[in-house]
Design a protein around this motif. Structure first.
Motif, short mmCIF file in Angstrom:
data_model
loop_
_atom_site.label_atom_id
_atom_site.label_comp_id
_atom_site.label_asym_id
_atom_site.label_seq_id
_atom_site.Cartn_x
_atom_site.Cartn_y
_atom_site.Cartn_z
N HIS A 122 0.84 -1.20 0.00
CA HIS A 122 0.00 0.00 0.00
C HIS A 122 0.88 1.25 0.00
N LEU A 123 0.22 2.38 -0.30
CA LEU A 123 0.94 3.66 -0.24
C LEU A 123 0.81 4.20 1.18
N VAL A 124 1.62 3.66 2.09
CA VAL A 124 1.50 4.04 3.50
C VAL A 124 2.66 4.93 3.95
N PHE A 125 2.34 5.77 4.91
CA PHE A 125 3.29 6.74 5.43
C PHE A 125 2.99 6.89 6.91
N ASN A 126 3.97 6.70 7.77
CA ASN A 126 3.73 6.93 9.19
C ASN A 126 4.29 8.29 9.57
N ASP A 127 3.39 9.17 9.91
CA ASP A 127 3.75 10.56 10.17
C ASP A 127 4.67 10.69 11.39
N ASP A 128 4.43 9.86 12.41
CA ASP A 128 5.20 9.99 13.65
C ASP A 128 6.61 9.43 13.50
N ILE A 129 6.76 8.43 12.64
CA ILE A 129 8.10 7.88 12.41
C ILE A 129 8.77 8.67 11.28
#
Ligand SMILES: O=C([O-])CC(=O)C(=O)O
Ligand SMILES: [Mg+2]
Length: 648
Positions: free
Chosen positions: A357-364
């Protein structure tokens, strides 16, 4: 073009269309006659757009007579900006470009006034009041949008309590969306702390008590097996960005369960205001698997499931159903931003879905990218390179290890040394003390790369004395942990100590701006996650920077969307950091800032978006082809404009 004007509705199921009509394709269906596509003579532009979204340029009835035919090709037209069809005409709004106010049907009268996407309040002109059955529903005066902004700012400034301002802004978002965004864009520095950090933190804590209208999509364990249906209940179909939380680690405030919804809502307001992504393309989601917060479980106004958190398989199955349904419903190019998950889930979800998926973890990743930008920006003025610095973190969770890893990656790329080598100048302290090799067996997997050889040290101040960092970064989620002793030791060791107190909201900041400047005798280069006002110290004014991922994620997401990227790559994070760092000017740095001011954020975001998109094309991950020539201009021109439309 052939347009029949005697038909008001066409039954989609009976038409000879190349794509099977599906409610998901059509944004303005009548809720009472779900298969009927309204074809109004005055709304042909919208109808032809809908046709093209159905993959057709003609509508033929069962007898073969042509009802509508357009000469344009069914797919992509100049309306396709930012990667998808601009169904509502949200881009580049101008007074002289009339559009039809669509909602589920043509909105008029009382309904128009209560439709947040089209309502203009007192700004409806006399002509519009006649044409849209508004006469008498509004007082006689007609005012401009600018005057509405002025009035609203006047009202907001009279509220003493930040939460009152937050509630007034949320109310505005739900009643007049364009005015909300105009306010936020025109007064970004003043209103960011209202709709976002720190006030949004307090709003989440009290969400149940202040709850008026639901915002976003709530997916709880009760929706298991039905998540696709739930997604289809959302009124918008062309979703480009989802911000999702499970509420377990809301800012530094801990488990707020279902009340974490304030975070996705706030982050997505910033996607629109700061990054120009259309509001209709943004979907806030809260996954409710319960909460371990006893106070909330016993709070009669709590809005979530009253049970302790589901974990293990039950948790991963719900998340997996959600992730699968998102891809099925919106395709591969929707950005899924994970926000404020607890450490254990955050790392696992990113690893698990990063390849599908096109995922992005903002906190990391978002926090890492912004901090790297601040450091690169500062280095442009002090000279030297990252490799010459020594870093010490208090906090070894998502933000701490995420930043550490991105710094190491940048050092490794720039100095062409192995990543393991680059990590050696970076040290982390967690709640048990310095992370050292003797602890390797007992620590979580994401901390292991940072377990270097050293004797164990318990206290932060002793770690500072032993490691002698040039940069001290707080990501502990615990306030007031950079004590006077710690800051003074940093100032003894360094002429210009870099001190970043990143934990949010303000109450959790490792130290305040005033403490950092005072205790370092004005020598600290300081930035914090939550905003602090400028500080006067011995006749000089210091302006602390706000090292918040809000600088990065809106432009980063826009870059992914405009290039039709299908996967996030670490090099895109580095590209975003560099784009942000180069916008820091000497005049900012002289005042003590290591980020450019937020007031230029749309320009900043466009530059970040362009750089991220360019990297996506370079890596072969972009699907919007051919590559637009001038990416920065393309980013700027595809941004949502909050000006009112004129209604015909
Ligand atoms: O929301 C913010 O201000 C920054 C952030 O992601 C967090 O603290 O979790
Ligand atoms: Mg966050």
């Amino acid at each position: 073009m052939a347009f029949p004007i005697d038909h008001t509705f066409v039954d989609l199921t009976k038409l000879n269309l190349p794509n099977k009509p599906h409610l998901g394709h059509v944004t303005n269906m009548s809720p009472f006659r779900p298969n009927l596509l309204p074809i109004f003579p005055r709304a042909l532009r919208t109808s032809t757009r809908l046709l093209s979204s159905l993959g057709s340029n003609r509508v033929v009835d069962p007898n073969g007579s042509v009802l509508i035919e357009t000469t344009t090709s069914p797919s992509p037209s100049p309306d396709v900006t930012g990667g998808v069809q601009d169904v509502y005409g949200e881009d580049a709004a101008t007074e002289d470009m009339p559009i039809t106010p669509w909602s589920l049907s043509v909105a008029s009268g009382y309904t128009l006034l209560r439709d947040p996407h089209h309502n203009k309040g007192l700004a409806f002109s006399q002509r519009e009041r006649d044409a849209h059955y508004l006469r008498g529903l509004l007082p006689p005066t007609v005012i401009s949008q600018d005057l509405q902004v002025k009035k609203m700012m006047h009202t907001l400034r009279h509220y003493q309590v930040p939460l009152q301002r937050y509630m007034a802004m949320m109310d505005l978002q739900e009643t007049n969306e364009r005015l909300f965004y105009k306010l936020l864009i025109d007064h970004v520095e003043e209103l960011l702390p209202v709709v976002y950090t720190p006030t949004v933190g307090e709003a989440c804590q009290k969400y149940g008590s202040i709850f008026l209208r639901p915002q976003g999509l709530f997916i709880s364990l009760k929706e298991k097996g039905k998540i696709l249906e739930v997604l289809r209940n959302w009124p918008e179909k062309n979703i480009q960005v989802i911000v999702v939380t499970d509420g377990e680690r809301i800012l530094g405030l801990g488990d707020l369960g279902c009340q974490g919804m304030g975070i996705p809502v706030g982050k997505l307001s910033l996607y629109t205001a700061l990054g120009g992504v259309r509001p209709s393309a943004c979907l806030p989601v809260t996954i409710d698997v319960g909460t371990n917060n006893e106070k909330l479980l016993n709070d009669e106004f709590y809005i979530g499931l009253r049970q302790r958190r589901a974990t293990g398989e039950e948790y991963s199955e719900l998340m997996h159903e959600f992730m699968t349904a998102v891809k099925q419903n919106y395709g591969e190019k929707v950005v899924i931003q994970f926000e404020d998950f607890a450490n254990h889930n955050a790392f696992d979800l990113l690893a698990k879905y990063g390849t599908t998926h096109l995922v992005f973890n903002d906190d990391i990743q978002g926090t890492a990218s912004v901090v790297l930008a601040g450091l690169l920006g500062a280095l442009r003025f002090v000279g030297g390179s990252l490799a010459n610095h020594r870093f010490l973190f208090l906090g070894a969770g998502e933000a701490g290890t995420g930043i550490a890893e991105l710094i190491a990656l940048e050092i490794s790329k720039k100095s062409q040394i192995p990543l393991e080598e680059a990590r050696k100048n970076i040290w982390l302290v967690d709640s048990k003390g310095l992370i050292v090799s003797s602890r390797k067996e007992s620590i979580q997997h994401f901390k292991k790369p940072w377990a270097h050889d050293h004797k164990p040290i318990k206290d932060l101040v002793d770690a500072v004395k032993a490691i002698k960092p040039t940069v001290l970064i707080g990501t502990s989620g615990v306030g007031q942990t950079f004590t006077q002793d710690v800051v003074e030791t940093m100032a003894e060791l360094n002429e210009k100590p870099i001190i970043l107190s990143l934990s949010n909201p303000t109450s959790q900041s490792e130290c305040t701006a005033e403490q950092a400047y005072k205790w370092s005798k004005g020598r600290a280069i300081f930035a914090s996650g939550s905003p602090f006002a400028p500080v006067e110290y011995e006749g000089k004014t210091y302006v602390p920077g706000q090292a918040n991922n809000a600088y990065i994620f809106p432009g980063f997401g826009l870059g992914l969307i405009m290039s039709g990227t299908i996967r996030v790559h670490d090099d895109m994070l580095l590209a975003a950091s560099e784009a942000l760092a180069e916008q820091l000017m000497e005049e900012h740095y002289e005042k003590g800032m290591i980020f450019p001011p937020f007031r230029n954020i749309r320009k900043i975001s466009a530059r970040i978006a362009a750089r991220v998109a360019a990297k996506a094309y370079e890596l072969g991950l972009a699907t919007r082809l051919p590559q637009p020539k001038e990416l920065e201009k393309c980013a700027e021109s595809s941004m949502y404009s909050p000006s009112y439309h004129s209604y015909r």
